[in-house]
Write a protein that holds these residues in place. Structure first.
Motif, PDB file in Angstrom:
ATOM      1  N   LEU A 155       0.907  -1.311   0.012  1.00 31.32           N
ATOM      2  CA  LEU A 155       0.131   0.052  -0.059  1.00 31.32           C
ATOM      3  C   LEU A 155       0.992   1.307  -0.113  1.00 31.32           C
ATOM      4  O   LEU A 155       1.906   1.237   0.470  1.00 31.32           O
ATOM      5  N   ASN A 156       0.141   2.409  -0.458  1.00 29.50           N
ATOM      6  CA  ASN A 156       0.846   3.656  -0.627  1.00 29.50           C
ATOM      7  C   ASN A 156       0.844   4.171   1.077  1.00 29.50           C
ATOM      8  O   ASN A 156      -0.101   4.633   1.614  1.00 29.50           O
ATOM      9  N   ILE A 157       1.805   4.097   1.708  1.00 29.35           N
ATOM     10  CA  ILE A 157       2.025   4.739   3.098  1.00 29.35           C
ATOM     11  C   ILE A 157       3.125   5.907   2.779  1.00 29.35           C
ATOM     12  O   ILE A 157       4.020   5.721   2.761  1.00 29.35           O
ATOM     13  N   ILE A 168     -13.433  -2.581  -6.452  1.00 32.34           N
ATOM     14  CA  ILE A 168     -14.468  -2.450  -5.274  1.00 32.34           C
ATOM     15  C   ILE A 168     -13.494  -2.335  -4.146  1.00 32.34           C
ATOM     16  O   ILE A 168     -14.104  -1.643  -3.017  1.00 32.34           O
ATOM     17  N   ALA A 169     -12.356  -3.059  -3.888  1.00 34.86           N
ATOM     18  CA  ALA A 169     -11.510  -2.841  -2.738  1.00 34.86           C
ATOM     19  C   ALA A 169     -10.918  -1.612  -2.361  1.00 34.86           C
ATOM     20  O   ALA A 169     -10.827  -1.419  -1.133  1.00 34.86           O
ATOM     21  N   ALA A 170     -10.717  -0.815  -3.547  1.00 30.46           N
ATOM     22  CA  ALA A 170     -10.071   0.504  -3.082  1.00 30.46           C
ATOM     23  C   ALA A 170     -10.622   1.358  -2.086  1.00 30.46           C
ATOM     24  O   ALA A 170      -9.966   1.992  -1.129  1.00 30.46           O
ATOM     25  N   GLN A 198      -9.205   2.456   1.296  1.00 28.38           N
ATOM     26  CA  GLN A 198      -8.751   3.838   1.710  1.00 28.38           C
ATOM     27  C   GLN A 198      -9.576   4.254   2.888  1.00 28.38           C
ATOM     28  O   GLN A 198      -9.246   4.877   3.771  1.00 28.38           O
ATOM     29  N   ASN A 199     -10.918   3.962   3.208  1.00 23.98           N
ATOM     30  CA  ASN A 199     -11.740   4.122   4.408  1.00 23.98           C
ATOM     31  C   ASN A 199     -10.903   3.469   5.616  1.00 23.98           C
ATOM     32  O   ASN A 199     -10.573   4.311   6.702  1.00 23.98           O
ATOM     33  N   SER A 200     -10.562   2.411   5.519  1.00 29.84           N
ATOM     34  CA  SER A 200      -9.721   1.778   6.626  1.00 29.84           C
ATOM     35  C   SER A 200      -8.430   2.472   7.133  1.00 29.84           C
ATOM     36  O   SER A 200      -7.954   2.614   8.167  1.00 29.84           O
ATOM     37  N   LEU A 201      -7.707   2.961   5.849  1.00 32.27           N
ATOM     38  CA  LEU A 201      -6.518   3.628   6.183  1.00 32.27           C
ATOM     39  C   LEU A 201      -6.806   5.050   7.002  1.00 32.27           C
ATOM     40  O   LEU A 201      -6.066   5.370   7.775  1.00 32.27           O
ATOM     41  N   LYS A 204      -2.672  -2.193 -10.261  1.00 28.63           N
ATOM     42  CA  LYS A 204      -2.576  -1.255  -9.291  1.00 28.63           C
ATOM     43  C   LYS A 204      -4.094  -1.151  -8.601  1.00 28.63           C
ATOM     44  O   LYS A 204      -5.016  -1.342  -9.025  1.00 28.63           O
ATOM     45  N   ILE A 205      -4.080  -0.641  -7.222  1.00 27.53           N
ATOM     46  CA  ILE A 205      -5.431  -0.268  -6.789  1.00 27.53           C
ATOM     47  C   ILE A 205      -5.480   1.009  -6.630  1.00 27.53           C
ATOM     48  O   ILE A 205      -4.472   2.026  -6.236  1.00 27.53           O
ATOM     49  N   SER A 206      -6.409   1.538  -7.353  1.00 22.85           N
ATOM     50  CA  SER A 206      -6.426   2.979  -7.741  1.00 22.85           C
ATOM     51  C   SER A 206      -7.941   3.809  -7.087  1.00 22.85           C
ATOM     52  O   SER A 206      -8.711   3.184  -7.380  1.00 22.85           O
ATOM     53  N   SER A 207      -7.783   4.751  -6.538  1.00 25.15           N
ATOM     54  CA  SER A 207      -8.602   5.609  -6.046  1.00 25.15           C
ATOM     55  C   SER A 207      -8.949   6.647  -7.322  1.00 25.15           C
ATOM     56  O   SER A 207      -8.123   6.700  -8.021  1.00 25.15           O
ATOM     57  N   SER A 208      -9.895   7.529  -7.238  1.00 23.83           N
ATOM     58  CA  SER A 208     -10.250   8.289  -8.287  1.00 23.83           C
ATOM     59  C   SER A 208      -8.802   9.262  -8.426  1.00 23.83           C
ATOM     60  O   SER A 208      -8.673   9.668  -9.620  1.00 23.83           O
ATOM     61  N   ASN A 209      -8.077   9.478  -7.387  1.00 23.61           N
ATOM     62  CA  ASN A 209      -7.054  10.654  -7.714  1.00 23.61           C
ATOM     63  C   ASN A 209      -5.568  10.099  -7.359  1.00 23.61           C
ATOM     64  O   ASN A 209      -4.654  10.804  -7.593  1.00 23.61           O
ATOM     65  N   GLU A 210      -5.613   8.912  -6.961  1.00 22.76           N
ATOM     66  CA  GLU A 210      -4.078   8.375  -6.492  1.00 22.76           C
ATOM     67  C   GLU A 210      -3.949   6.923  -6.464  1.00 22.76           C
ATOM     68  O   GLU A 210      -5.037   6.363  -6.388  1.00 22.76           O
TER      69      GLU A 210
END
Lengths: 559, 117
Positions: free
Chosen positions: A53-55, A140-142, A146-149, A104-110
């Motif tokens: 993950l992107n930390i 679906i997982a993204a 993100q929420n849990s992060l 990649k696991i991508s959200s809308s912007n990163e």
């Protein structure tokens, strides 16, 4: 075949819905990642997989299956950029670990992270359909990831907040406890408890400076070693908190004792003590915020201790002043309570002691044969020692007046006694004389006292015959006395230097001349009037300046 | 003033201190005296039960730090039990779970001592 495809698509869809339901039902990151990874492995029949993950902008492995810990530790340190899957180091890592498919696991912007999967159990390559399906799963997982992060981050922030609140309440609580009336041992004990509780410390010491002394309070460090190490350095000069690196650099001998933090306890920028703390048992370094907290608590404590000290000092001073009042009272009682009345003489006398108990003394001792001894003396210095010597002198005088010893000889005896009784350079200027009411004579000896004034016919005669001041050395040269035949309207003014040297605010002295002039002017008045006038003239002159010395005045008028 | 008191009972060789109320800078000396007494009587197996404790401050925690070394040097220990979430949170914040065994109930803590034997 068509039915088969439909069935497969329907199964995929059901699986996706179920997957979505499960991972969105939790905010636990590990649970979510575990689920994502297991779903992928199950779906593609793969035996190994990694999620990174992107930390804070870097890729960090958060979940893995089927790969050794050792291999995981070799994961490259790369930025979590949009094109991170193209990174050569990452590709090498994939090759080394036989990871074939990555997405990649991508959200809308990163880029949220990446998932990489190992070869399928059936050795088939990943088809385009497979990769599309993987993409769908990860989309679906993204949001769940993100929420849990965010929740994790919130938890961290909350914890940080809790810890600040906890510190603030500690500070608040201690400031309440460090009241003015707390015993300093109680203050130091609470200080120690709070610090060791807050930071999990078992090696510590509290130092307090008193002048050049160091008081070591509650040490849990070898005291001798600590002190000898401290004495080698300019510990008084430690005016800022020192962290582990600074202690190691500046005071290696202290650092090697396990000391990691030295924090000064200051009042108005002056170091009054040190808080010395060893390593934290949980092996965490002290942060700047920790040291700031220690400094605050230390300041609270030292101020409380200092206040208490000042308070006690004030109490002691008050007590001492009460004792001085008592001493003054005793001293006043040593002075003649009433002045005898004679046919030929009119006598007035006054003694005003300055703030402290003083060394002025006058006495009028009635003799059996119609007359009296008049004495005036000034013991050098002020305070209790002077007044003790004065009391001593008074006792001698009372005794010797009953012995019928000639005045000059008696003066020698008094000098011998005083010399024997004073060690530290104290002396007494002394004038005394016998006033004879029958033959109207005055026989006197002046032992270094301001010469009394005899005013007769508008002229002043100074009574200077005598000898050395009392108390300097044993009598070698006998004192001389002089007998004066008194005449009607003669005025005798005896005084101490509290009159002639009375100072005004400009530090000017009243002066002998002023006293002589005034005495001449007043010569025709009664003893009481002359006395009052001199007193008030001195008062006018000093005009509210502190009376620095005792004032004693004896006036005798011949009737 | 916040109330705080302690009561001590013995279960075999284990001494159990029950804390009640607010343990802060003001009341810390009470618990301190308990530890001093127990150490004097060579009772080094100590369970501190928190189930009736409403609040603990760092000065209160400091008491545990001040005596643990001596007690462990004497082959004993202080074990903690029955903390409310609020109290546990403070212990946790300051890192105490690393150093102390914390149990749900007094009985579990006592049992741990007897198991070691």
């Amino acid at each position: 075949m068509q039915d088969n495809d439909n069935l497969k698509a329907k199964r995929n869809l059901t699986a996706l819905v179920e997957f979505s339901r499960v991972i969105n039902s939790s905010l636990d990151l590990n649970f979510i990642l575990n689920n994502v990874l297991l779903t992928c492995l199950g779906k593609f029949l793969a035996t190994r997989g990694v999620i990174a993950l992107n930390i804070s902008g870097k890729l960090q492995i958060k979940s893995y299956k089927g790969i050794s810990e050792e291999s995981i530790s070799l994961f490259p340190n790369i930025d979590a950029s949009e094109d991170c899957t193209e990174n050569d180091e990452l590709k090498n890592f994939f090759t080394d670990n036989n990871l074939l498919a990555s997405e990649k696991i991508s959200s809308s912007n990163e880029c949220v992270g990446i998932v990489c999967l190992g070869e399928k159990l059936n050795k088939q390559d990943y088809s385009k359909d497979d990769l599309d399906f993987l993409k769908t799963i990860l989309n679906i997982a993204a949001s769940a990831i993100q929420n849990s992060l965010i929740v994790e981050e919130l938890k961290l922030v909350n914890r940080e907040l809790d810890s600040r609140i906890q510190r603030l309440s500690s500070l608040f609580e201690l400031s309440k406890e460090f009241g003015l009336f707390s015993e300093s041992t109680k203050v130091t004990r609470l200080l120690i408890f709070s610090l060791i509780g807050q930071f999990l410390v078992q090696k510590y010491a509290l130092l307090r400076f008193e002048g050049n002394d160091i008081e070591v309070i509650e040490p849990k460090l070898p005291v001798e070693e600590l002190l000898s190490n401290l004495r080698k350095i300019d510990y008084h000069r430690i005016d800022a908190s020192l962290n582990k690196e600074q202690v190691a650099l500046l005071f290696p001998s202290l650092y090697s004792m396990g000391i990691e933090v030295i924090v000064p306890m200051q009042i108005q920028g002056r170091t009054k003590g040190l808080i010395i703390l060893g390593r934290r048992i949980n092996n965490v370094d002290y942060t700047d915020a920790d040291i700031e907290f220690i400094f605050s608590v230390g300041s609270l404590a030292i101020i409380s201790m200092e206040n208490r000290r000042l308070f006690r000092e004030a109490l002691e001073k008050q007590k001492m002043e009460e004792e001085l009042d008592l001493a003054r009272e005793i001293q006043r009682n040593l002075l003649p309570q009433k002045i005898p009345v004679y046919k030929n003489f009119d006598i007035a006398a006054v003694n005003v002691s300055s703030k402290q108990v003083g060394g002025d003394y006058y006495d009028i001792i009635e003799l059996d044969n119609d007359g009296c001894v008049v004495a005036i003396a000034d013991v050098s210095g002020k305070g209790v020692p002077a007044s003790l010597l004065m009391a001593n002198m008074q006792a001698f005088l009372q005794v010797i007046c009953r012995q019928n010893v000639p005045l000059d000889e008696a003066t020698g005896l008094i000098n011998d006694l005083i010399s024997k009784n004073t060690a530290d350079g104290k002396f007494i200027t002394f004038f005394w004389g016998i006033l004879n009411n029958i033959d109207m004579t005055f026989k006197y000896v002046n032992a270094g006292h301001n010469p009394p004034l005899l005013i007769r016919d508008g002229k002043i005669i100074k009574l200077e015959i005598g000898g050395m001041i009392l108390g300097v050395m044993k009598t070698i040269l006998p004192y001389r006395s002089e007998k004066i035949q008194l005449m009607k309207d003669d005025v005798l003014v005896m005084f101490t230097d509290g009159i002639s040297e009375a100072m005004n605010k400009k530090s000017e002295e009243f002066s002998d001349e002023a006293l002589e002039k005034l005495s001449l002017e007043m010569a025709s008045a009664s003893a009481e009037t002359i006395l009052k006038e001199i007193q008030s003239e001195v008062q006018r002159f000093t005009d509210g300046a502190n009376q620095s010395d005792d004032i004693t005045l004896v006036v005798i008028k011949v009737k | 003033m916040a109330e705080f008191n302690t009561s001590i009972k013995n279960q075999g060789a284990v001494s159990i201190i029950n804390l009640k109320g607010y343990l802060d800078a003001h009341t810390a000396p009470i618990l301190e005296n308990n530890f001093v007494d127990l150490i004097e009587k060579s009772c080094y197996q100590i369970v501190v039960d928190f189930k009736d404790l409403a609040y603990i401050s760092s000065a209160g925690l400091g008491v545990f730090m001040a005596y643990i070394e001596k007690i462990r040097d004497s082959k004993g220990d202080i074990k903690l039990s029955g903390m409310s979430d609020k109290v546990y949170n403070i212990f946790d914040l300051l890192g105490f779970p690393l150093l102390y065994e914390i149990f749900k109930s007094e009985d579990e803590a006592v049992k741990k001592f007897t198991e070691i034997k």
